[in-house]
Write an enzyme that holds these catalytic residues in place. Structure first.
Site, PDB file in Angstrom:
ATOM      1  N   ASP A 125      -2.023 104.179 -56.630  1.00  0.00           N
ATOM      2  CA  ASP A 125      -2.979 103.915 -55.558  1.00  0.00           C
ATOM      3  C   ASP A 125      -4.200 104.827 -55.689  1.00  0.00           C
ATOM      4  O   ASP A 125      -5.326 104.432 -55.364  1.00  0.00           O
ATOM      5  CB  ASP A 125      -2.301 104.122 -54.200  1.00  0.00           C
ATOM      6  CG  ASP A 125      -1.368 102.966 -53.859  1.00  0.00           C
ATOM      7  OD1 ASP A 125      -1.590 101.847 -54.357  1.00  0.00           O
ATOM      8  OD2 ASP A 125      -0.412 103.189 -53.093  1.00  0.00           O
ATOM      9  N   GLY A 126      -3.954 106.053 -56.165  1.00  0.00           N
ATOM     10  CA  GLY A 126      -5.064 106.999 -56.374  1.00  0.00           C
ATOM     11  C   GLY A 126      -6.051 106.446 -57.404  1.00  0.00           C
ATOM     12  O   GLY A 126      -7.268 106.579 -57.242  1.00  0.00           O
TER      13      GLY A 126
ATOM     14  N   ASN B 252      -9.164 104.069 -47.642  1.00  0.00           N
ATOM     15  CA  ASN B 252      -7.992 104.623 -46.949  1.00  0.00           C
ATOM     16  C   ASN B 252      -8.347 105.248 -45.605  1.00  0.00           C
ATOM     17  O   ASN B 252      -7.874 104.816 -44.576  1.00  0.00           O
ATOM     18  CB  ASN B 252      -7.333 105.718 -47.795  1.00  0.00           C
ATOM     19  CG  ASN B 252      -6.228 105.192 -48.682  1.00  0.00           C
ATOM     20  OD1 ASN B 252      -5.861 104.021 -48.617  1.00  0.00           O
ATOM     21  ND2 ASN B 252      -5.701 106.064 -49.522  1.00  0.00           N
ATOM     22  N   GLU B 253      -9.147 106.304 -45.664  1.00  0.00           N
ATOM     23  CA  GLU B 253      -9.411 107.056 -44.445  1.00  0.00           C
ATOM     24  C   GLU B 253     -10.508 108.096 -44.655  1.00  0.00           C
ATOM     25  O   GLU B 253     -10.915 108.355 -45.793  1.00  0.00           O
ATOM     26  CB  GLU B 253      -8.151 107.788 -43.944  1.00  0.00           C
ATOM     27  CG  GLU B 253      -7.773 109.089 -44.647  1.00  0.00           C
ATOM     28  CD  GLU B 253      -7.172 108.919 -46.014  1.00  0.00           C
ATOM     29  OE1 GLU B 253      -7.875 109.193 -47.010  1.00  0.00           O
ATOM     30  OE2 GLU B 253      -6.014 108.503 -46.130  1.00  0.00           O
TER      31      GLU B 253
ATOM     32  N   ARG C   3      -9.291 119.700 -29.660  1.00  0.00           N
ATOM     33  CA  ARG C   3      -9.168 121.057 -30.221  1.00  0.00           C
ATOM     34  C   ARG C   3      -7.939 121.076 -31.103  1.00  0.00           C
ATOM     35  O   ARG C   3      -6.850 120.714 -30.659  1.00  0.00           O
ATOM     36  CB  ARG C   3      -8.977 122.104 -29.113  1.00  0.00           C
ATOM     37  CG  ARG C   3     -10.227 122.418 -28.361  1.00  0.00           C
ATOM     38  CD  ARG C   3      -9.949 123.441 -27.264  1.00  0.00           C
ATOM     39  NE  ARG C   3     -11.179 123.803 -26.592  1.00  0.00           N
ATOM     40  CZ  ARG C   3     -11.767 123.067 -25.660  1.00  0.00           C
ATOM     41  NH1 ARG C   3     -11.219 121.927 -25.278  1.00  0.00           N
ATOM     42  NH2 ARG C   3     -12.890 123.462 -25.105  1.00  0.00           N
TER      43      ARG C   3
ATOM     44  N   ASP D  61      -6.469 121.154 -35.555  1.00  0.00           N
ATOM     45  CA  ASP D  61      -6.744 121.265 -36.993  1.00  0.00           C
ATOM     46  C   ASP D  61      -7.694 120.185 -37.484  1.00  0.00           C
ATOM     47  O   ASP D  61      -8.456 120.407 -38.417  1.00  0.00           O
ATOM     48  CB  ASP D  61      -5.431 121.144 -37.792  1.00  0.00           C
ATOM     49  CG  ASP D  61      -4.628 122.429 -37.761  1.00  0.00           C
ATOM     50  OD1 ASP D  61      -5.062 123.389 -37.079  1.00  0.00           O
ATOM     51  OD2 ASP D  61      -3.557 122.483 -38.398  1.00  0.00           O
TER      52      ASP D  61
ATOM     53  N   ALA E 147      -2.383 118.417 -35.393  1.00  0.00           N
ATOM     54  CA  ALA E 147      -2.051 119.628 -34.634  1.00  0.00           C
ATOM     55  C   ALA E 147      -3.048 119.924 -33.505  1.00  0.00           C
ATOM     56  O   ALA E 147      -3.751 120.933 -33.524  1.00  0.00           O
ATOM     57  CB  ALA E 147      -1.948 120.826 -35.582  1.00  0.00           C
TER      58      ALA E 147
HETATM   59  P1  NAP Z   1      -3.099 112.696 -54.306  1.00  0.00           P
HETATM   60  O1  NAP Z   1      -3.002 113.854 -53.388  1.00  0.00           O
HETATM   61  O2  NAP Z   1      -2.992 112.914 -55.771  1.00  0.00           O
HETATM   62  O3  NAP Z   1      -2.002 111.568 -53.910  1.00  0.00           O
HETATM   63  C1  NAP Z   1      -1.743 111.190 -52.641  1.00  0.00           C
HETATM   64  C2  NAP Z   1      -0.592 110.178 -52.600  1.00  0.00           C
HETATM   65  O4  NAP Z   1      -0.982 109.159 -51.686  1.00  0.00           O
HETATM   66  C3  NAP Z   1      -0.261 109.504 -53.929  1.00  0.00           C
HETATM   67  O5  NAP Z   1       1.140 109.435 -54.033  1.00  0.00           O
HETATM   68  C4  NAP Z   1      -0.866 108.129 -53.768  1.00  0.00           C
HETATM   69  O6  NAP Z   1      -0.166 107.121 -54.463  1.00  0.00           O
HETATM   70  C5  NAP Z   1      -0.667 107.905 -52.282  1.00  0.00           C
HETATM   71  N1  NAP Z   1      -1.547 106.892 -51.687  1.00  0.00           N
HETATM   72  C6  NAP Z   1      -2.873 106.708 -51.830  1.00  0.00           C
HETATM   73  N2  NAP Z   1      -3.282 105.675 -51.094  1.00  0.00           N
HETATM   74  C7  NAP Z   1      -2.170 105.177 -50.479  1.00  0.00           C
HETATM   75  C8  NAP Z   1      -1.948 104.111 -49.589  1.00  0.00           C
HETATM   76  N3  NAP Z   1      -2.946 103.360 -49.145  1.00  0.00           N
HETATM   77  N4  NAP Z   1      -0.681 103.913 -49.133  1.00  0.00           N
HETATM   78  C9  NAP Z   1       0.349 104.676 -49.530  1.00  0.00           C
HETATM   79  N5  NAP Z   1       0.195 105.709 -50.385  1.00  0.00           N
HETATM   80  C10 NAP Z   1      -1.061 105.950 -50.845  1.00  0.00           C
HETATM   81  O7  NAP Z   1      -4.504 112.010 -53.991  1.00  0.00           O
HETATM   82  P2  NAP Z   1      -5.105 110.671 -54.528  1.00  0.00           P
HETATM   83  O8  NAP Z   1      -4.157 109.981 -55.440  1.00  0.00           O
HETATM   84  O9  NAP Z   1      -6.487 110.942 -55.004  1.00  0.00           O
HETATM   85  O10 NAP Z   1      -5.206 109.851 -53.172  1.00  0.00           O
HETATM   86  C11 NAP Z   1      -6.040 110.259 -52.118  1.00  0.00           C
HETATM   87  C12 NAP Z   1      -5.288 109.945 -50.866  1.00  0.00           C
HETATM   88  O11 NAP Z   1      -4.260 110.911 -50.704  1.00  0.00           O
HETATM   89  C13 NAP Z   1      -6.075 110.031 -49.603  1.00  0.00           C
HETATM   90  O12 NAP Z   1      -6.808 108.859 -49.343  1.00  0.00           O
HETATM   91  C14 NAP Z   1      -4.994 110.303 -48.577  1.00  0.00           C
HETATM   92  O13 NAP Z   1      -4.548 109.107 -47.972  1.00  0.00           O
HETATM   93  C15 NAP Z   1      -3.845 110.857 -49.377  1.00  0.00           C
HETATM   94  N6  NAP Z   1      -3.477 112.181 -48.875  1.00  0.00           N
HETATM   95  C16 NAP Z   1      -2.294 112.273 -48.206  1.00  0.00           C
HETATM   96  C17 NAP Z   1      -1.908 113.475 -47.647  1.00  0.00           C
HETATM   97  C18 NAP Z   1      -0.615 113.555 -46.903  1.00  0.00           C
HETATM   98  O14 NAP Z   1       0.116 112.547 -46.883  1.00  0.00           O
HETATM   99  N7  NAP Z   1      -0.305 114.674 -46.286  1.00  0.00           N
HETATM  100  C19 NAP Z   1      -2.732 114.606 -47.777  1.00  0.00           C
HETATM  101  C20 NAP Z   1      -3.915 114.473 -48.475  1.00  0.00           C
HETATM  102  C21 NAP Z   1      -4.300 113.234 -49.014  1.00  0.00           C
HETATM  103  P3  NAP Z   1      -0.115 107.032 -56.062  1.00  0.00           P
HETATM  104  O15 NAP Z   1       0.893 108.042 -56.489  1.00  0.00           O
HETATM  105  O16 NAP Z   1       0.335 105.623 -56.296  1.00  0.00           O
HETATM  106  O17 NAP Z   1      -1.495 107.300 -56.592  1.00  0.00           O
END
Ligand code: NAP
Length: 267
Positions: free
Chosen positions: A45-46, A121-122, A147, A149, A184
């Site tokens: 997804d990334g 995504n967001e 107020r 995080d 939070a």
């Molecule tokens: P990453 O930190 O390397 O991976 C974040 C994880 O989120 C990966 O496992 C990715 O899947 C998964 N993901 C991305 N879009 C998704 C979706 N629409 N539904 C379900 N899982 C999804 O960062 P990245 O790969 O560049 O992705 C950025 C995304 O990470 C942001 O948009 C945010 O949603 C997410 N993120 C999540 C958290 C958290 O859950 N605490 C914190 C920071 C960011 P793949 O392994 O298939 O790539």
């Protein structure tokens, strides 16, 4: 059909990319990384988020499709073994699509300048070490002073990502909405926020105005930037633009949710 293939940096994804490009060209499709009609992302997804942002200026003219080389993804929902079928659909020009809503962000700066961004995504607004304090207005009406995080504003297809980790609801992408989730929040006798995730329909927007003059972080999808004290407000709404994903075969959203978060097979 004009196509472009993007791949995650690993060897397997890269190898599949070369195989796919070769097979598509042999079947009469044209590689065109500048003005493709279809963009195939190989990875997770990334990787799809990166592909989406690479072709952001053409978002309404392209169709995206994702092949996963790791676990099943929400955007990357084709298995490498299904590549033959995918090639056939593309060669036949038989591409049915489904459209997902996007998040539009409008950032107003104190000097009068503005910036508009789109997210698949967001977006999140997060403090570094101090408490983030911001006023939220919905549809122009003051709603609350937050107020805590930070805040996350997600699309329906992004609801399974960061939003889910924050306790937000999973939202079917057929719903044109954005969701606000808290990180939070401080809630006591003095400070109060709603506490629950909220879904806003297409014709509503949320405006977030930082109250305390601190530097904070703005993230959207995989991008993160440090936003300084000169941000006046960040307005979030459902964009008028949509993103198109290829749907060559039925793979219902709730089935993807189940297979990603619960079990592979029905026992
Ligand atoms: P990453 O930190 O390397 O991976 C974040 C994880 O989120 C990966 O496992 C990715 O899947 C998964 N993901 C991305 N879009 C998704 C979706 N629409 N539904 C379900 N899982 C999804 O960062 P990245 O790969 O560049 O992705 C950025 C995304 O990470 C942001 O948009 C945010 O949603 C997410 N993120 C999540 C958290 C958290 O859950 N605490 C914190 C920071 C960011 P793949 O392994 O298939 O790539």
């Amino acid at each position: 059909m004009r196509f472009a293939v993007t791949a995650r940096g690993d060897e397997r994804s890269h190898m599949l990319k070369e195989q796919l490009e070769q097979a598509l060209m042999e079947r009469g499709s044209h590689r065109d990384t500048v003005t493709p009609e279809i963009v195939i992302s190989i990875g997770g997804d990334g990787t799809m988020l990166q592909a989406f942002h690479s072709y952001l200026d053409q978002v309404e003219d392209i169709t995206l499709v994702g092949i996963h080389t790791g676990h099943l993804g929400f955007y990357a929902d084709w298995r490498p073994e299904e590549m033959g079928e995918l090639i056939q659909h593309i060669a036949d020009n038989n591409v049915a699509t489904v459209e997902y809503p996007l998040l539009e962000l409008s950032i107003d700066y104190a000097d009068g300048s503005t910036n508009q961004l789109l997210a698949l995504n967001e977006c999140t607004i997060k403090s570094f070490n101090q408490t983030l304090v911001c006023d939220l207005s919905i549809r122009g009406e003051y709603f609350e002073t937050f107020r805590g995080d930070g805040l996350c504003i997600s699309t329906p297809s992004g609801s399974t990502a960061y939003n889910k980790a924050l306790g937000g609801a999973i939202v079917h992408p057929a719903l044109e909405a954005i969701q606000i989730t808290e990180m939070a929040s401080i809630n006591n006798r003095v400070y109060r926020t709603i506490g629950s995730p909220m879904l806003l329909p297409k014709h509503h927007d949320v405006e977030i105005r930082p109250v305390n003059p601190i530097d904070f972080q703005l993230t959207y999808d995989h991008y993160a930037s440090i936003v300084h004290q000169n941000v006046k407000s960040i307005r979030c709404r459902v964009s008028d633009k949509k993103v198109k994903f290829a749907r060559f075969r039925s793979f219902p959203f709730w089935q993807r949710v189940r297979e990603s978060f619960l079990a592979e097979e029905r026992s």
